[in-house]
Design a protein around this motif. Structure first.
Motif, mmCIF file in Angstrom:
data_model
loop_
_atom_site.group_PDB
_atom_site.id
_atom_site.type_symbol
_atom_site.label_atom_id
_atom_site.label_comp_id
_atom_site.label_asym_id
_atom_site.label_seq_id
_atom_site.Cartn_x
_atom_site.Cartn_y
_atom_site.Cartn_z
ATOM 1 N N TRP A 42 0.856 -1.176 0.000
ATOM 2 C CA TRP A 42 0.000 0.000 0.000
ATOM 3 C C TRP A 42 0.890 1.223 0.000
ATOM 4 N N LEU A 47 -0.241 8.289 10.291
ATOM 5 C CA LEU A 47 0.223 6.982 10.756
ATOM 6 C C LEU A 47 1.401 7.124 11.710
ATOM 7 N N LEU A 98 -6.506 0.880 7.254
ATOM 8 C CA LEU A 98 -5.351 0.076 7.664
ATOM 9 C C LEU A 98 -5.781 -1.149 8.468
#
Length: 87
Positions: free
Chosen positions: A29, A39, A78
């Motif tokens: 990804w 993130l 995610l």
């Protein structure tokens, strides 16, 4: 929800953000700079609301609602891809 990358997921920085590789499936990804920023905040121990606040500090044009929605959407994506686990 604080997050960790799953033990068999590798992260590599790129010029435009980050690439996550799931070594178990071979899938990868690509995250843009904004997703990478979020993130990193989450992996660093920030709660989602703190991550949204930090995102607004970098991008002051974002509304609080939009920042919170962006963080939540990334966590969902995610998690659905099984790249992260709760810390």
């Amino acid at each position: 929800m604080k997050l960790l990358l799953r033990h068999d997921v590798c992260a590599t920085d790129t010029e435009d953000g980050m690439v996550l590789l799931d070594e178990a499936s071979g899938r990868y990804w690509q995250l843009n700079n904004t997703a990478t920023f979020i993130l990193r905040a989450l992996l660093g121990g920030s709660a989602p609301d703190d991550s949204a606040h930090r995102l607004r500090e970098v991008h002051p044009h974002l509304s609080a609602e939009r920042a919170a929605n962006d963080v939540a959407a990334l966590i969902t994506a995610l998690s659905d891809a099984r790249l992260v686990v709760p810390k």
